[in-house]
Structures are given as structure tokens and as C-alpha cells.
Design a protein around this motif. Structure first.
Motif, short mmCIF file in Angstrom:
data_model
loop_
_atom_site.label_atom_id
_atom_site.label_comp_id
_atom_site.label_asym_id
_atom_site.label_seq_id
_atom_site.Cartn_x
_atom_site.Cartn_y
_atom_site.Cartn_z
N CYS A 44 53.34 49.14 -14.80
CA CYS A 44 52.04 48.89 -15.31
C CYS A 44 52.02 48.87 -16.81
O CYS A 44 52.10 49.97 -17.53
CB CYS A 44 50.94 49.95 -14.93
N GLU A 45 51.84 47.80 -17.67
CA GLU A 45 52.16 47.65 -18.95
C GLU A 45 50.51 47.16 -19.62
O GLU A 45 50.53 46.01 -19.83
CB GLU A 45 52.98 46.52 -19.27
N VAL B 56 42.05 39.55 -15.83
CA VAL B 56 43.04 38.85 -16.53
C VAL B 56 44.20 39.34 -15.58
O VAL B 56 44.30 40.33 -15.13
CB VAL B 56 43.29 39.57 -18.06
N LEU B 57 44.96 38.11 -15.09
CA LEU B 57 46.01 38.30 -14.31
C LEU B 57 47.29 38.77 -14.86
O LEU B 57 47.66 38.34 -15.91
CB LEU B 57 46.11 36.95 -13.38
N GLY B 58 47.99 39.64 -14.44
CA GLY B 58 49.14 40.16 -14.98
C GLY B 58 50.42 40.31 -13.86
O GLY B 58 50.02 39.55 -12.94
N ASN B 59 51.53 40.86 -13.97
CA ASN B 59 52.38 41.14 -13.02
C ASN B 59 52.62 42.71 -12.73
O ASN B 59 53.85 42.99 -12.31
CB ASN B 59 53.65 40.32 -13.33
N ALA B 60 51.50 43.41 -12.92
CA ALA B 60 51.87 44.66 -12.54
C ALA B 60 52.06 44.94 -10.82
O ALA B 60 51.55 44.25 -10.10
CB ALA B 60 50.67 45.53 -12.66
N PHE B 61 52.94 46.01 -10.83
CA PHE B 61 53.25 46.36 -9.29
C PHE B 61 53.50 47.69 -9.05
O PHE B 61 53.95 48.48 -10.01
CB PHE B 61 54.27 45.49 -8.82
N TYR B 62 53.43 48.37 -7.94
CA TYR B 62 53.62 49.76 -7.83
C TYR B 62 55.14 50.14 -7.52
O TYR B 62 55.87 49.16 -6.75
CB TYR B 62 52.99 50.16 -6.56
N SER B 63 55.66 51.08 -7.86
CA SER B 63 56.97 51.76 -7.40
C SER B 63 57.15 51.81 -5.99
O SER B 63 56.33 52.40 -5.27
CB SER B 63 57.33 52.91 -8.18
N ALA B 64 58.09 51.37 -5.38
CA ALA B 64 58.59 51.34 -3.98
C ALA B 64 59.26 52.63 -3.92
O ALA B 64 59.33 53.19 -2.90
CB ALA B 64 59.26 50.26 -3.51
N ASP B 65 60.02 53.33 -4.66
CA ASP B 65 61.04 54.18 -4.58
C ASP B 65 60.96 55.67 -5.54
O ASP B 65 61.69 56.14 -6.22
CB ASP B 65 62.40 53.89 -4.30
N ASN B 66 59.69 56.04 -5.93
CA ASN B 66 59.57 56.82 -6.95
C ASN B 66 59.98 58.36 -6.27
O ASN B 66 59.69 58.41 -5.27
CB ASN B 66 57.98 56.91 -7.33
N PRO B 67 61.15 59.04 -7.13
CA PRO B 67 61.32 59.96 -6.48
C PRO B 67 60.47 61.21 -6.45
O PRO B 67 60.62 62.15 -5.66
CB PRO B 67 62.54 60.40 -7.87
N ASP B 68 59.27 61.10 -7.12
CA ASP B 68 57.99 61.92 -6.89
C ASP B 68 56.93 61.62 -5.84
O ASP B 68 56.36 60.77 -6.15
CB ASP B 68 57.33 62.39 -8.41
N ILE B 69 57.22 61.96 -4.73
CA ILE B 69 56.49 61.19 -3.60
C ILE B 69 54.92 61.60 -3.63
O ILE B 69 54.07 61.11 -3.03
CB ILE B 69 57.17 61.58 -2.07
N ASN B 70 54.60 62.47 -4.50
CA ASN B 70 53.37 63.04 -4.64
C ASN B 70 52.48 62.26 -5.85
O ASN B 70 51.56 62.65 -6.39
CB ASN B 70 53.08 64.39 -4.52
#
Length: 348
Positions: A140-141, A119-133
Motif C-alpha cells: 500500500c503506497e 484513482v486506480l492503483g496496484n495495492a494488494f494485501y500480504s499473503a504471508d505476513n509473519p504477524d497473523i494478527n
């Protein structure tokens, strides 16, 4: 061609799901026909839209766009025009429970040991999450996926539906972001047989106070509140072609996966579940692909379907995320991986 009959008899089965052990008593029997080979010329993509009822959301009535006088049939056609036949447009299912039901020009085969569709969606990863770990996440919905096999061969989705049991069905505590969500005060339970009712607003808000108290909702867990209208999307958030003044959705409600990593309401990260949902992983990643053998019946027991003819996707999380708005599953298509020649092993 005469179809052979495959009889599937369930013995004693134990399936741990949603914090409860479900047991089969050995007296349940399902019978399915073997499917014929995929016909020549079949398309890997959606060819039919049977129903589309989004829940309240900031993209409801805009993805696709509602125009005055549109009927349910007209909205279904707009959805097909957007996400059918590999168009790769976008529709939004709104908040928890909003759904779409789609079909194909063939049965998507269940190939043993392989993922069968995506199933194709539009999820993507954060580029600047303050928590680098932090684990992977961003937007992601997750949408819960239901599947049905056209056992009666009448071409409409009136057969039994089975739920794809993703990772939160197995054990929410195994999600890599689980402790973060607990610390943030999220509801991290998985609720089977969840229900929520949204009420049509009496009017569209004109002040910030009215936007904060826009659409009233209640669920069957004793919770209630308002769905907020933001300043970015000014159309009505209640599906306007629905005549009733309230809409109730039912299904499995997943743990709340969004965390305000800024601590100030300015940077929400919606974390990725491990597997098994729509709009939860990048379309290019293996974990966005689904194995039909992850299906379970209404008792939580694993089933084996020869294939699926119909797929239903609904938004699986009930959560608002400040200025970012509600968690709403977006869909841009469905792909039969076997027709496309995509070979992905299932999870072990």
C-alpha cells in the motif's frame, strides 16, 4: 445555457488537521458556478495528461519508458497512452512528491453523500505476513490526491488546488498499524508543507558501495541521505528528461507505513491507511473511492466544490524499504463513478 451562480460563504470553521487547529475568520468567500449535467457521450476516464514529473525511484524512466530525446510533452503522451481512456496500463510516480496531473472531457460531479471518483492503483494485501494478527497491508503506497475545479473555464489546471484530506490528515494515531510503526522506529507524523530535494547523480553506480550512495536528498525537516539503487532495476532513477540537476517537491508527507515484519530485512509490509489516498486500497474496495467533499483548502478548512475537472496525485510517503525499494505510488487510471453507475456512500 446560462449558468447559475452558487455563492459559498465560509463562516467560522474549525478543522483539526496535522496536529494543528486551523480557524477560518469568516471573511473568506469562494464563488463557484453550478456545473451543467454531464454531457451525453462523456467518458468516465482520463482524456488528458497535463504534467508528469516522477521523483527518484526504481521504476522512474521505465513506467513509462524514457527514450533518448523524449521531451516533457512526449512523456505526457506516453502517460496518456498508458493510463488514459481506460487503457489500465501503469505509471510510477517514484518517491515522495513525484506527481501526475490529469484531466477529463467533463466535470466530475460532486454528488452529496456519495463517493465521486476512484484513482486506480496496484495495492494488494500480504499473503504471508509473519504477524497473523496484523491489520490489512502488503503493498500500500499511498498517493496524496489534489483536485481543482475549472472556475475560469479555460480548460487548463491553473485554478486553485484543494487537497483530499485522508485519514492521516485527521489523526495518524487512529491508523490500525500506528503502534507497530512507532515500535519499528518509523516517523509517524504528518508533515504539512513538506519539501524534499533530489540531486542528479554524477554517474551510474557500478559497485554495491556506489549503489548505497546513489542519489543524495535533503528535506526541510533537517533530514538528508542517499536513495539506494537496487540490483533489479538498472536504468537511471532520476527522470532523464528533466534538465535541472536537482528537483524539489512540496506537499503533505504522510507517516511511514512500512514495517519489516521479519526483523531481518526480508519481509516488509506496507500497511493500509484507513481512507482517502491513491494506491492505498484494492481497486475493488469501497475505501479506494474518493468523496470530493473531503477536499480542504490551503488553511485546512473544508470546502464544497460543485465538481472537479483536474486531479493531481503525488507519492505521499518518504521511506525506503530495504531490498523492496522506495515507497512509490503507482497509477493505472481514474474513474468517474457516477458515469459508471457505481453507488458508494461516503464515510459518516
Amino acid at each position: 445555457m446560462e449558468r447559475k451562480i452558487l455563492r459559498l460563504t465560509w463562516g467560522i470553521a474549525v478543522f483539526l488537521c496535522w496536529g494543528t487547529v486551523f480557524t477560518g475568520c469568516g471573511d473568506e468567500e469562494d464563488t463557484f458556478e453550478n456545473i451543467e449535467p454531464t454531457p451525453e457521450g462523456a467518458t468516465a476516464y482520463i482524456t488528458k495528461v497535463f504534467d508528469f514529473v516522477p521523483a527518484v525511484g526504481q521504476f522512474t524512466n521505465s513506467l513509462p519508458e524514457y527514450e533518448e530525446g523524449d521531451t516533457q510533452e512526449a512523456m505526457n503522451e506516453k502517460v496518456l497512452a498508458a493510463i488514459g481512456n481506460n487503457k489500465k496500463g501503469m505509471i510510477s510516480l517514484g518517491g515522495f512528491g513525484g506527481y501526475v496531473v490529469v484531466g477529463f472531457d467533463h466535470t466530475i460531479a460532486n454528488v452529496v453523500g456519495k463517493r465521486d471518483f476512484r484513482v486506480l492503483g496496484n495495492a494488494f494485501y500480504s499473503a504471508d505476513n509473519p504477524d497473523i494478527n496484523a491489520p490489512e497491508g502488503g503493498s500500500c503506497e499511498p498517493g496524496v490526491i489534489m483536485v481543482a475545479y475549472d472556475k475560469n473555464q479555460n480548460g487548463v489546471p491553473d485554478d486553485e488546488w484543494y487537497e483530499i484530506a485522508g485519514s492521516a490528515h485527521e489523526n495518524p494515531a487512529l491508523e490500525l498499524w500506528y503502534d507497530k510503526a512507532v515500535t519499528a522506529g518509523n516517523d509517524v507524523k504528518t508533515y504539512r508543507n513538506y519539501e524534499i530535494t533530489y540531486y542528479r547523480p554524477e554517474k551510474e553506480p557500478t559497485t554495491s558501495e556506489e549503489r548505497e550512495k546513489y542519489i543524495w536528498w535533503e528535506d526541510n525537516q533537517g533530514n538528508s541521505g542517499y536513495k539506494v539503487k537496487n540490483t533489479f532495476h538498472k536504468q537511471c532513477y532520476y527522470p532523464e528528461w528533466i534538465k535541472e540537476d536537482k528537483i524539489t517537491f512540496k506537499g503533505t508527507c504522510l507517516p511511514q507505513n512500512a514495517v519489516d515484519e521479519s526483523g531481518q530485512g526480508s519481509y516488509f509490509v506496507l500497511y493500509k491507511f484507513r481512507y482517502g489516498y491513491a494506491d492505498n486500497e484494492l481497486n475493488t474496495k469501497d475505501e479506494s473511492a474518493i468523496d470530493i467533499d473531503w477536499a480542504v483548502n490551503s488553511k485546512g478548512q473544508k470546502v464544497h466544490l460543485p465538481g472537479v475537472d483536474f486531479i493531481k496525485i503525488y507519492t505521499g510517503v518518504n521511506q525506503g524499504n530495504g531490498w523492496l525499494g522506495e515507497c512509490s505510488t503507482e497509477i493505472s487510471g481514474v474513474e468517474d463513478l457516477h458515469i459508471l453507475g457505481v453507488d458508494i456512500d461516503t464515510r459518516k
